[in-house]
Every structure is written in C-alpha cells, then in structure tokens.
Design a protein around this motif. Structure first.
Motif, PDB file in Angstrom:
ATOM      1  N   VAL A  20     -29.897 -29.314   6.816  1.00 34.19           N
ATOM      2  CA  VAL A  20     -30.653 -29.545   5.591  1.00 34.19           C
ATOM      3  C   VAL A  20     -30.189 -28.536   4.549  1.00 34.19           C
ATOM      4  CG1 VAL A  20     -32.931 -29.624   4.506  1.00 34.19           C
ATOM      5  CG2 VAL A  20     -32.639 -30.441   6.863  1.00 34.19           C
ATOM      6  N   LYS A  21     -29.747 -29.063   3.417  1.00 37.79           N
ATOM      7  CA  LYS A  21     -29.259 -28.226   2.325  1.00 37.79           C
ATOM      8  C   LYS A  21     -30.087 -28.495   1.074  1.00 37.79           C
ATOM      9  CE  LYS A  21     -26.074 -26.006   2.614  1.00 37.79           C
ATOM     10  NZ  LYS A  21     -24.739 -25.574   2.764  1.00 37.79           N
ATOM     11  N   GLY A  22     -30.508 -27.430   0.420  1.00 38.25           N
ATOM     12  CA  GLY A  22     -31.205 -27.567  -0.844  1.00 38.25           C
ATOM     13  C   GLY A  22     -30.201 -27.743  -1.968  1.00 38.25           C
ATOM     14  N   LEU A  23     -30.521 -28.617  -2.897  1.00 33.99           N
ATOM     15  CA  LEU A  23     -29.659 -28.860  -4.054  1.00 33.99           C
ATOM     16  C   LEU A  23     -30.419 -28.498  -5.326  1.00 33.99           C
ATOM     17  CD1 LEU A  23     -28.108 -32.344  -3.226  1.00 33.99           C
ATOM     18  CD2 LEU A  23     -27.093 -30.100  -2.865  1.00 33.99           C
ATOM     19  N   ARG A  24     -29.793 -27.665  -6.151  1.00 34.33           N
ATOM     20  CA  ARG A  24     -30.404 -27.287  -7.421  1.00 34.33           C
ATOM     21  C   ARG A  24     -29.928 -28.178  -8.558  1.00 34.33           C
ATOM     22  NH1 ARG A  24     -28.425 -21.314  -6.516  1.00 34.33           N
ATOM     23  NH2 ARG A  24     -26.632 -22.640  -6.303  1.00 34.33           N
ATOM     24  N   ALA A  25     -28.668 -28.572  -8.530  1.00 36.60           N
ATOM     25  CA  ALA A  25     -28.084 -29.320  -9.643  1.00 36.60           C
ATOM     26  C   ALA A  25     -26.958 -30.208  -9.133  1.00 36.60           C
ATOM     27  CB  ALA A  25     -27.550 -28.340 -10.691  1.00 36.60           C
ATOM     28  N   VAL A  26     -26.448 -31.036  -9.996  1.00 36.17           N
ATOM     29  CA  VAL A  26     -25.356 -31.934  -9.653  1.00 36.17           C
ATOM     30  C   VAL A  26     -24.145 -31.141  -9.169  1.00 36.17           C
ATOM     31  CG1 VAL A  26     -23.722 -33.616 -10.608  1.00 36.17           C
ATOM     32  CG2 VAL A  26     -26.136 -33.761 -11.186  1.00 36.17           C
ATOM     33  N   THR A  27     -23.915 -29.979  -9.737  1.00 39.07           N
ATOM     34  CA  THR A  27     -22.764 -29.168  -9.319  1.00 39.07           C
ATOM     35  C   THR A  27     -22.876 -28.766  -7.855  1.00 39.07           C
ATOM     36  OG1 THR A  27     -23.869 -27.226 -10.232  1.00 39.07           O
ATOM     37  CG2 THR A  27     -22.211 -28.291 -11.613  1.00 39.07           C
ATOM     38  N   ASP A  28     -24.087 -28.517  -7.365  1.00 42.66           N
ATOM     39  CA  ASP A  28     -24.282 -28.235  -5.935  1.00 42.66           C
ATOM     40  C   ASP A  28     -23.877 -29.453  -5.111  1.00 42.66           C
ATOM     41  OD1 ASP A  28     -25.337 -25.712  -6.428  1.00 42.66           O
ATOM     42  OD2 ASP A  28     -27.417 -26.314  -6.105  1.00 42.66           O
ATOM     43  N   PHE A  29     -24.261 -30.637  -5.582  1.00 42.47           N
ATOM     44  CA  PHE A  29     -24.006 -31.862  -4.834  1.00 42.47           C
ATOM     45  C   PHE A  29     -22.515 -32.109  -4.638  1.00 42.47           C
ATOM     46  CE2 PHE A  29     -23.302 -36.474  -4.579  1.00 42.47           C
ATOM     47  CZ  PHE A  29     -23.993 -36.733  -3.411  1.00 42.47           C
ATOM     48  N   ASP A  30     -21.720 -31.875  -5.664  1.00 44.30           N
ATOM     49  CA  ASP A  30     -20.275 -32.118  -5.563  1.00 44.30           C
ATOM     50  C   ASP A  30     -19.675 -31.377  -4.371  1.00 44.30           C
ATOM     51  OD1 ASP A  30     -20.252 -33.755  -7.793  1.00 44.30           O
ATOM     52  OD2 ASP A  30     -19.611 -32.171  -9.158  1.00 44.30           O
ATOM     53  N   TYR A  31     -19.989 -30.114  -4.250  1.00 43.92           N
ATOM     54  CA  TYR A  31     -19.456 -29.303  -3.148  1.00 43.92           C
ATOM     55  C   TYR A  31     -20.103 -29.680  -1.820  1.00 43.92           C
ATOM     56  CZ  TYR A  31     -18.595 -25.269  -0.175  1.00 43.92           C
ATOM     57  OH  TYR A  31     -18.247 -24.464   0.877  1.00 43.92           O
ATOM     58  N   GLU A  32     -21.421 -29.794  -1.821  1.00 49.00           N
ATOM     59  CA  GLU A  32     -22.152 -30.038  -0.572  1.00 49.00           C
ATOM     60  C   GLU A  32     -21.826 -31.405   0.032  1.00 49.00           C
ATOM     61  OE1 GLU A  32     -23.550 -27.832   1.130  1.00 49.00           O
ATOM     62  OE2 GLU A  32     -23.986 -26.268  -0.325  1.00 49.00           O
ATOM     63  N   LEU A  33     -21.527 -32.394  -0.793  1.00 39.14           N
ATOM     64  CA  LEU A  33     -21.157 -33.703  -0.270  1.00 39.14           C
ATOM     65  C   LEU A  33     -19.852 -33.616   0.524  1.00 39.14           C
ATOM     66  CD1 LEU A  33     -21.610 -36.745   0.004  1.00 39.14           C
ATOM     67  CD2 LEU A  33     -20.378 -37.021  -2.167  1.00 39.14           C
ATOM     68  N   GLN A  34     -18.883 -32.889   0.010  1.00 38.44           N
ATOM     69  CA  GLN A  34     -17.624 -32.713   0.741  1.00 38.44           C
ATOM     70  C   GLN A  34     -17.865 -32.015   2.077  1.00 38.44           C
ATOM     71  OE1 GLN A  34     -15.217 -30.516  -2.011  1.00 38.44           O
ATOM     72  NE2 GLN A  34     -14.457 -32.352  -3.029  1.00 38.44           N
ATOM     73  N   MET A  35     -18.690 -30.983   2.055  1.00 36.12           N
ATOM     74  CA  MET A  35     -19.014 -30.267   3.294  1.00 36.12           C
ATOM     75  C   MET A  35     -19.740 -31.184   4.278  1.00 36.12           C
ATOM     76  SD  MET A  35     -17.817 -27.233   3.251  1.00 36.12           S
ATOM     77  CE  MET A  35     -18.686 -26.608   4.662  1.00 36.12           C
ATOM     78  N   ALA A  36     -20.678 -31.974   3.785  1.00 37.82           N
ATOM     79  CA  ALA A  36     -21.434 -32.889   4.646  1.00 37.82           C
ATOM     80  C   ALA A  36     -20.512 -33.900   5.309  1.00 37.82           C
ATOM     81  CB  ALA A  36     -22.515 -33.600   3.829  1.00 37.82           C
ATOM     82  N   GLN A  37     -19.579 -34.434   4.552  1.00 37.27           N
ATOM     83  CA  GLN A  37     -18.653 -35.420   5.108  1.00 37.27           C
ATOM     84  C   GLN A  37     -17.728 -34.783   6.138  1.00 37.27           C
ATOM     85  OE1 GLN A  37     -17.210 -36.875   1.326  1.00 37.27           O
ATOM     86  NE2 GLN A  37     -18.569 -38.641   1.399  1.00 37.27           N
ATOM     87  N   MET A  38     -17.272 -33.572   5.871  1.00 40.83           N
ATOM     88  CA  MET A  38     -16.421 -32.862   6.837  1.00 40.83           C
ATOM     89  C   MET A  38     -17.214 -32.551   8.106  1.00 40.83           C
ATOM     90  SD  MET A  38     -13.489 -31.639   7.695  1.00 40.83           S
ATOM     91  CE  MET A  38     -12.497 -31.419   6.233  1.00 40.83           C
TER      92      MET A  38
END
Length: 162
Positions: free
Chosen positions: A86-104
C-alpha cells in the motif's frame, strides 16, 4: 490472514504517513510498516529511531507492526507472506513513479500494489520538506505526530537547528 505492507523511509514519520497507515489498518488483517534501510542515504534519524517512533505513534492500532528491510521490497513481501503493498499518493507526480514500481513488483513477485490517495489536509506533506522547514526555523508541529515533533525538536534544536 491478509497481510499488507506500508513501506517507506519515514525520516521522520509525518501525519500524512500516519493517516495512510491508520486507513490501511482498517482494510487488512495485519499491516507491516516497513522502514527501508538505505545505507547510501544520509538520514536524520537512524532506522531504529524511526522504528521506535512508528511503534509509538501506531500503538493504538493493534494490527500494525513495525519492521525494517534492506534490498528489494518484493523479497521482504515474500519472506513475510505479504499479499499487497500500500502506497500513499500525494499528487500525480507520485503516481508516475509509483505505477512503474508497482508494475515491476507485480512482474517480479506477483505482489499487487494498492494506491491510497492522501487526505487533502496532508497532500502537501513530505518528510524532506518538513526537515527543510524545521532546519530553517519554521513551525512544523502541526505536520507531525506529537512524539515525532518532540524528537525532531531535540535533534534540530528549538529553532530547527539554526
């Protein structure tokens, strides 16, 4: 038992972190708050201090435990029978990075990642920003749990170390 992990540096733990942890605790049987051991990064607090602070501010959540990990988060997940990150997201910029990590992470281990949006009152809080403001003498008491603010004040001095 469905177990999830909330990973992070938590240097220091903020009210935003605590909000995500508490909300996650209501969704899973057990939550492991996992502090990343990153020896290349200069931290204000040691891993042990961060774990102590997390244990103190989550003591009211009986299904939360605090641990630490070194290396890949997915290895920690497999060793601890964790089914979700579970990752907290503050803004769209967090999502860009976290999505790549989630997929990996999903590709490496099959562990899924859930994103929890930050509560609006905490969406601007980042540990690095809190430290910067505190070092400059700014008031960060409203951004941190009480015990964490006390430790930060002890570490940086009454005016943030200035």
């Amino acid at each position: 038992m469905i177990r999830a992990v909330c990973p992070g540096s938590f240097d220091p733990v903020t009210n935003g972190h605590l909000d995500v942890i508490e909300r996650t605790a209501g969704l899973f049987d057990e939550i492991i708050v996992a502090v990343l051991v990153n020896e290349k990064k200069q931290s204000l607090f040691t891993v042990e201090e961060r774990m102590e602070m997390l244990a103190e501010v989550t003591a009211h959540c009986p299904n939360v435990r605090v641990s630490s990990f070194k290396g890949l988060l997915v290895d920690f997940c497999q060793q601890n029978d964790v089914r979700a990150i579970v990752k907290g997201l503050r803004a769209v910029t967090d999502f860009d990075y976290e999505l790549q990590m989630a997929q990996m992470n999903r590709r490496l281990s099959g562990v899924d990642t859930m994103f929890m949006s930050a509560s609006p009152e905490y969406s601007f809080i980042a540990s690095s920003l809190v430290k910067e403001v505190a070092r400059g003498g700014g008031d960060v008491a409203h951004l941190l749990p009480g015990p964490v603010f006390r430790r930060l004040s002890e570490r940086l001095g009454p005016r943030g170390g200035s």
